[in-house]
Design a protein around this motif. Sequence first.
Motif, PDB file in Angstrom:
ATOM      1  N   GLN A  34      53.389  99.699  63.655  1.00 16.15           N
ATOM      2  CA  GLN A  34      52.442  99.034  64.526  1.00 16.15           C
ATOM      3  C   GLN A  34      52.440  99.620  65.934  1.00 16.15           C
ATOM      4  OE1 GLN A  34      53.605  94.972  64.408  1.00 16.15           O
ATOM      5  NE2 GLN A  34      52.852  94.650  62.332  1.00 16.15           N
ATOM      6  N   VAL A  35      53.507 100.311  66.327  1.00 12.94           N
ATOM      7  CA  VAL A  35      53.610 100.857  67.667  1.00 12.94           C
ATOM      8  C   VAL A  35      52.820 102.152  67.733  1.00 12.94           C
ATOM      9  CG1 VAL A  35      55.201 101.737  69.405  1.00 12.94           C
ATOM     10  CG2 VAL A  35      55.865  99.816  67.966  1.00 12.94           C
ATOM     11  N   GLU A  36      51.904 102.233  68.695  1.00 12.80           N
ATOM     12  CA  GLU A  36      51.083 103.420  68.855  1.00 12.80           C
ATOM     13  C   GLU A  36      51.543 104.136  70.112  1.00 12.80           C
ATOM     14  OE1 GLU A  36      46.356 104.398  69.047  1.00 12.80           O
ATOM     15  OE2 GLU A  36      47.045 102.520  68.227  1.00 12.80           O
ATOM     16  N   ASN A  37      51.666 105.431  70.046  1.00 15.07           N
ATOM     17  CA  ASN A  37      52.184 106.218  71.148  1.00 15.07           C
ATOM     18  C   ASN A  37      51.047 106.994  71.797  1.00 15.07           C
ATOM     19  OD1 ASN A  37      53.713 107.687  72.899  1.00 15.07           O
ATOM     20  ND2 ASN A  37      55.155 108.407  71.369  1.00 15.07           N
ATOM     21  N   GLU A  38      51.119 107.176  73.122  1.00 14.22           N
ATOM     22  CA  GLU A  38      50.102 107.930  73.841  1.00 14.22           C
ATOM     23  C   GLU A  38      50.058 109.387  73.396  1.00 14.22           C
ATOM     24  OE1 GLU A  38      52.148 105.763  75.210  1.00 14.22           O
ATOM     25  OE2 GLU A  38      51.066 104.512  76.624  1.00 14.22           O
ATOM     26  N   ALA A  39      51.194 109.926  72.921  1.00 11.46           N
ATOM     27  CA  ALA A  39      51.260 111.321  72.510  1.00 11.46           C
ATOM     28  C   ALA A  39      50.358 111.599  71.310  1.00 11.46           C
ATOM     29  CB  ALA A  39      52.695 111.717  72.186  1.00 11.46           C
ATOM     30  N   PHE A  46      56.411 108.659  76.533  1.00  9.23           N
ATOM     31  CA  PHE A  46      57.054 107.820  77.533  1.00  9.23           C
ATOM     32  C   PHE A  46      58.307 107.203  76.932  1.00  9.23           C
ATOM     33  CE2 PHE A  46      52.531 107.793  78.673  1.00  9.23           C
ATOM     34  CZ  PHE A  46      52.636 108.296  79.962  1.00  9.23           C
ATOM     35  N   PRO A  47      59.320 106.897  77.756  1.00  2.00           N
ATOM     36  CA  PRO A  47      60.560 106.315  77.234  1.00  2.00           C
ATOM     37  C   PRO A  47      60.315 104.950  76.586  1.00  2.00           C
ATOM     38  CG  PRO A  47      60.829 106.976  79.528  1.00  2.00           C
ATOM     39  CD  PRO A  47      59.385 107.128  79.196  1.00  2.00           C
ATOM     40  N   ILE A  48      61.260 104.558  75.732  1.00 10.30           N
ATOM     41  CA  ILE A  48      61.213 103.237  75.111  1.00 10.30           C
ATOM     42  C   ILE A  48      61.367 102.195  76.207  1.00 10.30           C
ATOM     43  CG2 ILE A  48      62.422 101.683  73.541  1.00 10.30           C
ATOM     44  CD1 ILE A  48      63.239 104.183  71.963  1.00 10.30           C
ATOM     45  N   GLY A  49      60.592 101.137  76.132  1.00  5.09           N
ATOM     46  CA  GLY A  49      60.660 100.078  77.132  1.00  5.09           C
ATOM     47  C   GLY A  49      59.716 100.283  78.294  1.00  5.09           C
ATOM     48  N   THR A  50      58.842 101.289  78.217  1.00  4.08           N
ATOM     49  CA  THR A  50      57.878 101.524  79.284  1.00  4.08           C
ATOM     50  C   THR A  50      56.794 100.450  79.239  1.00  4.08           C
ATOM     51  OG1 THR A  50      58.264 103.896  79.130  1.00  4.08           O
ATOM     52  CG2 THR A  50      56.261 103.203  80.236  1.00  4.08           C
ATOM     53  N   LEU A  51      56.428  99.932  80.398  1.00  4.55           N
ATOM     54  CA  LEU A  51      55.424  98.880  80.512  1.00  4.55           C
ATOM     55  C   LEU A  51      54.168  99.421  81.173  1.00  4.55           C
ATOM     56  CD1 LEU A  51      57.792  96.074  81.774  1.00  4.55           C
ATOM     57  CD2 LEU A  51      56.904  96.349  79.470  1.00  4.55           C
ATOM     58  N   ARG A  52      53.071  98.698  81.039  1.00  2.00           N
ATOM     59  CA  ARG A  52      51.801  99.092  81.652  1.00  2.00           C
ATOM     60  C   ARG A  52      51.443  98.092  82.723  1.00  2.00           C
ATOM     61  NH1 ARG A  52      47.443 101.327  78.432  1.00  2.00           N
ATOM     62  NH2 ARG A  52      49.026 102.889  78.167  1.00  2.00           N
ATOM     63  N   GLY A  53      50.828  98.568  83.808  1.00  3.14           N
ATOM     64  CA  GLY A  53      50.421  97.661  84.862  1.00  3.14           C
ATOM     65  C   GLY A  53      49.463  98.300  85.841  1.00  3.14           C
ATOM     66  N   ARG A 102      61.745 100.031  84.718  1.00  4.49           N
ATOM     67  CA  ARG A 102      62.567  99.367  85.728  1.00  4.49           C
ATOM     68  C   ARG A 102      64.020  99.823  85.587  1.00  4.49           C
ATOM     69  NH1 ARG A 102      60.126  95.083  88.213  1.00  4.49           N
ATOM     70  NH2 ARG A 102      58.193  94.356  87.281  1.00  4.49           N
ATOM     71  N   ASP A 103      64.754  99.755  86.691  1.00  2.00           N
ATOM     72  CA  ASP A 103      66.177 100.068  86.647  1.00  2.00           C
ATOM     73  C   ASP A 103      66.963  98.795  86.370  1.00  2.00           C
ATOM     74  OD1 ASP A 103      66.056  98.709  89.032  1.00  2.00           O
ATOM     75  OD2 ASP A 103      66.827 100.343  90.258  1.00  2.00           O
ATOM     76  N   ALA A 104      68.280  98.878  86.414  1.00  3.73           N
ATOM     77  CA  ALA A 104      69.131  97.729  86.092  1.00  3.73           C
ATOM     78  C   ALA A 104      68.972  96.590  87.097  1.00  3.73           C
ATOM     79  CB  ALA A 104      70.590  98.170  86.040  1.00  3.73           C
ATOM     80  N   ALA A 105      68.578  96.892  88.318  1.00 11.13           N
ATOM     81  CA  ALA A 105      68.390  95.861  89.337  1.00 11.13           C
ATOM     82  C   ALA A 105      67.014  95.218  89.264  1.00 11.13           C
ATOM     83  CB  ALA A 105      68.599  96.461  90.729  1.00 11.13           C
ATOM     84  N   ALA A 119      45.142 105.874  78.982  1.00 11.90           N
ATOM     85  CA  ALA A 119      44.793 104.505  79.348  1.00 11.90           C
ATOM     86  C   ALA A 119      44.145 103.750  78.190  1.00 11.90           C
ATOM     87  CB  ALA A 119      43.856 104.517  80.547  1.00 11.90           C
ATOM     88  N   VAL A 120      43.559 104.468  77.230  1.00 15.99           N
ATOM     89  CA  VAL A 120      42.904 103.826  76.093  1.00 15.99           C
ATOM     90  C   VAL A 120      43.919 103.184  75.154  1.00 15.99           C
ATOM     91  CG1 VAL A 120      41.511 104.293  74.037  1.00 15.99           C
ATOM     92  CG2 VAL A 120      40.913 105.345  76.211  1.00 15.99           C
ATOM     93  N   VAL A 121      45.094 103.772  75.036  1.00 20.52           N
ATOM     94  CA  VAL A 121      46.124 103.297  74.118  1.00 20.52           C
ATOM     95  C   VAL A 121      46.702 101.991  74.635  1.00 20.52           C
ATOM     96  CG1 VAL A 121      48.325 103.856  73.026  1.00 20.52           C
ATOM     97  CG2 VAL A 121      46.667 105.658  73.467  1.00 20.52           C
ATOM     98  N   GLN A 122      46.818 100.994  73.751  1.00 16.90           N
ATOM     99  CA  GLN A 122      47.371  99.696  74.125  1.00 16.90           C
ATOM    100  C   GLN A 122      48.885  99.786  74.273  1.00 16.90           C
ATOM    101  OE1 GLN A 122      45.558  96.923  74.810  1.00 16.90           O
ATOM    102  NE2 GLN A 122      43.783  98.259  74.567  1.00 16.90           N
ATOM    103  N   ARG A 123      49.416  99.121  75.292  1.00 14.65           N
ATOM    104  CA  ARG A 123      50.860  99.086  75.534  1.00 14.65           C
ATOM    105  C   ARG A 123      51.215  97.713  76.062  1.00 14.65           C
ATOM    106  NH1 ARG A 123      55.335 102.252  76.200  1.00 14.65           N
ATOM    107  NH2 ARG A 123      54.277 104.133  75.587  1.00 14.65           N
ATOM    108  N   GLU A 124      52.461  97.298  75.828  1.00 19.74           N
ATOM    109  CA  GLU A 124      52.922  96.009  76.349  1.00 19.74           C
ATOM    110  C   GLU A 124      52.863  96.012  77.861  1.00 19.74           C
ATOM    111  OE1 GLU A 124      56.540  94.067  75.226  1.00 19.74           O
ATOM    112  OE2 GLU A 124      56.447  95.025  73.281  1.00 19.74           O
ATOM    113  N   SER A 125      52.589  94.855  78.405  1.00 21.22           N
ATOM    114  CA  SER A 125      52.626  94.703  79.852  1.00 21.22           C
ATOM    115  C   SER A 125      53.793  93.789  80.203  1.00 21.22           C
ATOM    116  CB  SER A 125      51.308  94.132  80.372  1.00 21.22           C
ATOM    117  OG  SER A 125      51.140  92.820  79.916  1.00 21.22           O
ATOM    118  N   ALA A 126      54.027  93.630  81.484  1.00 20.64           N
ATOM    119  CA  ALA A 126      55.163  92.818  81.927  1.00 20.64           C
ATOM    120  C   ALA A 126      54.921  91.336  81.714  1.00 20.64           C
ATOM    121  CB  ALA A 126      55.448  93.091  83.398  1.00 20.64           C
ATOM    122  N   GLU A 127      53.682  90.933  81.352  1.00 24.93           N
ATOM    123  CA  GLU A 127      53.402  89.519  81.151  1.00 24.93           C
ATOM    124  C   GLU A 127      54.150  88.976  79.947  1.00 24.93           C
ATOM    125  OE1 GLU A 127      49.209  89.608  80.677  1.00 24.93           O
ATOM    126  OE2 GLU A 127      48.862  90.221  82.735  1.00 24.93           O
TER     127      GLU A 127
END
Length: 158
Positions: A34-39, A46-53, A102-105, A119-127
């Motif tokens: 189900q996970v779609e990658n921009e590549a 992009f690294p795992i855990g990257t968010l969009r905003g 984000r970093d550890a802080a 930008a067309v590819v759907q990605r999780e956001s911080a919401e």
Amino acid sequence: MNRCNTSLQYRLLLALCLGLAGLGGAYAPPARAQVENEATHGGRNFPIGTLRGKFLLVNTPEILLDGQPERLAPGARIRSAQNMLMMPAALTGQNLLVNYTRDAAGMVSQVWVLTPEEAVVQRESAEKPLLNFWPFVANSAPRDDGRTPFDQLPKYGE
């Protein structure tokens, strides 16, 4: 030196949290199909855990992410759509669609300005919360303001 894979760290943290909560068998990892990658659409990996905003640099290090005030981490990297490093002063006042980590802080440490194809590819956001159970969904329950009398507080099990 960190030799541990970050996805392994997240799995170990999740296993520990679930083990402490007594939910050991209730977790099923998300399906990778189900996970779609921009590549796959001609973009970057992009690294795992990257968010969009939506990113607006107000004044270094103050930024707005999706309208919420945030801070850039010391030594944060901002990459352009051509994957070249950009100076924060060059982006002041521009509204951009970005992927970020984000970093550890909790501060924004890496930012990638997106191309139209990415930008067309759907990605999780911080919401959305990182994990959808108690310790990670903090604002879902009513909070005690400190003025509620003791005899009116909820009882155990309510």
